[in-house]
Scaffold this motif. Structure first.
Motif, PDB file in Angstrom:
ATOM      1  N   HIS A 119      -4.910   1.854   8.543  1.00 45.89           N
ATOM      2  CA  HIS A 119      -4.178   1.764   7.324  1.00 45.89           C
ATOM      3  C   HIS A 119      -3.823   0.164   7.531  1.00 45.89           C
ATOM      4  O   HIS A 119      -4.175  -0.226   6.483  1.00 45.89           O
TER       5      HIS A 119
ATOM      6  N   ARG B 265      -4.939  -1.910   4.280  1.00 44.84           N
ATOM      7  CA  ARG B 265      -4.081  -2.804   3.438  1.00 44.84           C
ATOM      8  C   ARG B 265      -4.385  -4.065   3.451  1.00 44.84           C
ATOM      9  O   ARG B 265      -4.304  -4.635   2.074  1.00 44.84           O
TER      10      ARG B 265
ATOM     11  N   SER C 215      -3.959  -0.753  -0.666  1.00 42.31           N
ATOM     12  CA  SER C 215      -2.630  -0.109  -0.894  1.00 42.31           C
ATOM     13  C   SER C 215      -1.879  -0.507  -2.151  1.00 42.31           C
ATOM     14  O   SER C 215      -2.176  -1.477  -2.876  1.00 42.31           O
TER      15      SER C 215
ATOM     16  N   VAL D 103       2.594   3.388  -1.698  1.00 43.66           N
ATOM     17  CA  VAL D 103       2.045   3.815  -0.648  1.00 43.66           C
ATOM     18  C   VAL D 103       2.698   3.364   0.832  1.00 43.66           C
ATOM     19  O   VAL D 103       2.973   3.921   1.617  1.00 43.66           O
ATOM     20  N   GLU D 104       2.855   1.981   0.756  1.00 40.88           N
ATOM     21  CA  GLU D 104       3.670   1.457   1.768  1.00 40.88           C
ATOM     22  C   GLU D 104       4.933   1.784   2.147  1.00 40.88           C
ATOM     23  O   GLU D 104       5.304   2.366   3.575  1.00 40.88           O
TER      24      GLU D 104
ATOM     25  N   ARG E 215      -1.340   6.649   7.810  1.00 41.81           N
ATOM     26  CA  ARG E 215      -2.320   5.848   7.017  1.00 41.81           C
ATOM     27  C   ARG E 215      -2.622   6.557   5.760  1.00 41.81           C
ATOM     28  O   ARG E 215      -2.389   7.835   5.464  1.00 41.81           O
ATOM     29  N   MET E 216      -2.620   5.663   4.644  1.00 44.63           N
ATOM     30  CA  MET E 216      -3.316   6.208   3.427  1.00 44.63           C
ATOM     31  C   MET E 216      -4.610   7.064   3.647  1.00 44.63           C
ATOM     32  O   MET E 216      -5.516   6.527   4.418  1.00 44.63           O
TER      33      MET E 216
ATOM     34  N   GLY F 111      -7.494   5.451  -2.047  1.00 42.07           N
ATOM     35  CA  GLY F 111      -6.023   4.293  -2.178  1.00 42.07           C
ATOM     36  C   GLY F 111      -5.724   4.304  -3.437  1.00 42.07           C
ATOM     37  O   GLY F 111      -5.821   5.087  -4.476  1.00 42.07           O
TER      38      GLY F 111
ATOM     39  N   VAL G 155      -0.421  10.071   1.851  1.00 40.95           N
ATOM     40  CA  VAL G 155      -0.372   9.383   3.255  1.00 40.95           C
ATOM     41  C   VAL G 155      -0.529  10.699   4.286  1.00 40.95           C
ATOM     42  O   VAL G 155       0.184  11.596   4.085  1.00 40.95           O
TER      43      VAL G 155
END
Ligand code: GLA
Length: 356
Positions: free
Chosen positions: A288, A292, A298, A302-303, A318-319, A323, A328
Motif C-alpha cells: 500500500h 500510495r 491512492s 482510500v487513505e 492495502r488498496m 486504484g 481496500v
C-alpha cells in the motif's frame, strides 16, 4: 434447463498482492471470490425475424440493450462490455446465434472487485455455450488463457481501459482455498494454498467509484511504457534496479513500485507456503505504501478506508485493483474484528457453466 439454454457464472477477484504488475509482465497473487456475475442465455426463436440479434437485460439495473450480432455499434457503460464481448467472440470464430441474455450479479460495480471481468468472462462462457448447443458442428474448444486475452481486447478496444490480464485470469482460473501466482511473462498460473485458518480477509469499499478508463490508470500505463523506452527494454520485468535509479521522475518512482511489488509477490508466496500470515500483513502494508507514494494511485477516500482497517486492528491493509478509488483489503488475525461494513472474501472457484 431446456437443451439450448445456458447459464454461466464469472467470479470477481481480490488481488492479495501484485498491483500494476500485470501490464509490466510481472507477478501477481490474486484469487477469485464467491461473488460475481451470472449470465443466462437462450437462443431467440429460429423463426424470429430478429434471430441475428442479441437482446440483453441487466436485471439489477432494470436496463435493456439490443443489437445486431453481425456488427454491434459502439456504446457506453455495461452495454459496451456486452457488445464488445459478443463482437470479439464472433471475430474469434465462435458460432454465435441470436440470443436473449439476462445478467444478474452481486458484485458492486466500480468497487475494485473486477465486476467488469466477471461480466465479460460469464458472457463468453454463456454465449459460446448457447452457440455450441445450437450449432454443435461449429463448436470450438479454446484455452482459458485465450478467453482472458479476448476479454482484455474488450476492455482495451471497446471500453477504452488499457488493462492487463490480471482480472480475467483470476476469474477464469480461480481455485477454492487457493490464491493464484500468475507470471505475466509466461502466462503461467500456479495455485498456491491460502490456508487462512481463523484469520480473515475482508474488503471495505472506500465509497469512491473508480472507472478504469477515466482514472489515472491509462496514464500510469503510459508512464511505464515510457520508462521501458528510456531503458531500452521490452517490459519492466527486464529492468535492473540500478538502471531504474537513473530514470527521471516520476518514472523512477513508478518503476521502483513495479520492481518492489514483484519482489513482494515472491515473498508472499513464501510466507503462504510457511503459513506465516502475519508476514502477509506486513507485505500488504508495504504494497500500500508503495502504491500510495511511488505509484500515486491512492486518494483521500482510500487513505481514510485504510486508516479504518488499521484502527480496527488489521494485521495489514492495502488498496486493491486499479486504484483511484475502489476497495481496500484487510487481513485480520483471530479474535480481531473488522470495521462495520467490511465483507469477508474467500478464495473460490473460477468461472463455470451452471447446471439447471
Ligand atoms: C485493474 C486492471 C488490471 C490490473 C489492476 C492493477 O484491475 O483491470 O489489469 O492492472 O488494475 O493491478
Amino acid at each position: 434447463m431446456p437443451a439450448e439454454r445456458s447459464a454461466a457464472f464469472g467470479p470477481g477477484r481480490v488481488n492479495l498482492i501484485g498491483e500494476h504488475t500485470d501490464y509490466n509482465q510481472g507477478l501477481a497473487l490474486p484469487f477469485a471470490i464467491a461473488e460475481g456475475v451470472t449470465v443466462r442465455g437462450q437462443p431467440l426463436p429460429r423463426e424470429s425475424r430478429d434471430a441475428q440479434r442479441v437482446s440483453a437485460y441487466a436485471r439489477d439495473l432494470d436496463e435493456h440493450d439490443e443489437f445486431s450480432l453481425a456488427a454491434p455499434p459502439r456504446a457506453r457503460g455495461w452495454r459496451a462490455f456486452v457488445r464488445g464481448t459478443t463482437a470479439e467472440l464472433a471475430s474469434a470464430g465462435f458460432p454465435l446465434v441470436g440470443t436473449r441474455l439476462e445478467i444478474t450479479g452481486d458484485l458492486p460495480a466500480g468497487a475494485g472487485l473486477s465486476s467488469s471481468a466477471a461480466l465479460e468472462v460469464a458472457l463468453c462462457l454463456a454465449l459460446a455455450d448457447v452457440g455450441a448447443r445450437v450449432c454443435p458442428a461449429g463448436a470450438k474448444t479454446v484455452r482459458r488463457v485465450e478467453i482472458a486475452q479476448l476479454c482484455a481486447r474488450v476492455e482495451n478496444d471497446w471500453v477504452g481501459a488499457q488493462t492487463g490480464l490480471l482480472d480475467q485470469l483470476a476469474s477464469l482460473y480461480g481455485v477454492a482455498e487457493n490464491a493464484l501466482c500468475i507470471d505475466f511473462q509466461t502466462l503461467h498460473v500456479e495455485p498456491v494454498p491460502l490456508r487462512l485458518g481463523r484469520w480473515r480477509l475482508v474488503v471495505l469499499d472506500s465509497g469512491e467509484r473508480h472507472v478504469t478508463a477515466r482514472s489515472g490508470y491509462n496514464e500510469r500505463r503510459a508512464e511505464c511504457a515510457q520508462a521501458c523506452r528510456l531503458l531500452g527494454v521490452e517490459s519492466l520485468r527486464e529492468a535492473s534496479p540500478s538502471a531504474v535509479e537513473r530514470l527521471p521522475e516520476p518514472l523512477r518512482r513508478r518503476a521502483r513500485h513495479v520492481l518492489g511489488e514483484n519482489e513482494r509477490v515472491l515473498q508472499a508466496v513464501a510466507a503462504l507456503q510457511a503459513d506465516e500470515l502475519a508476514r502477509i500483513g506486513q507485505l500488504l502494508d508495504a504494497s500500500h505504501e508503495s502504491l500510495r507514494d511511488c505509484y500515486e494511485a491512492s486518494t483521500p477516500a482510500v487513505e481514510a478506508t485504510v486508516e479504518r482497517m488499521r484502527a480496527a486492528g488489521a494485521a495489514g491493509a492495502r488498496m486493491v485493483g486499479g486504484g483511484f478509488g475502489g476497495s481496500v483489503l484487510g487481513l485480520f488475525a483471530p479474535d480481531t474484528h473488522p470495521p462495520a461494513g467490511a465483507r469477508e472474501v474467500r478464495p473460490s472457484a473460477g468461472a463455470h457453466l451452471l447446471e439447471g
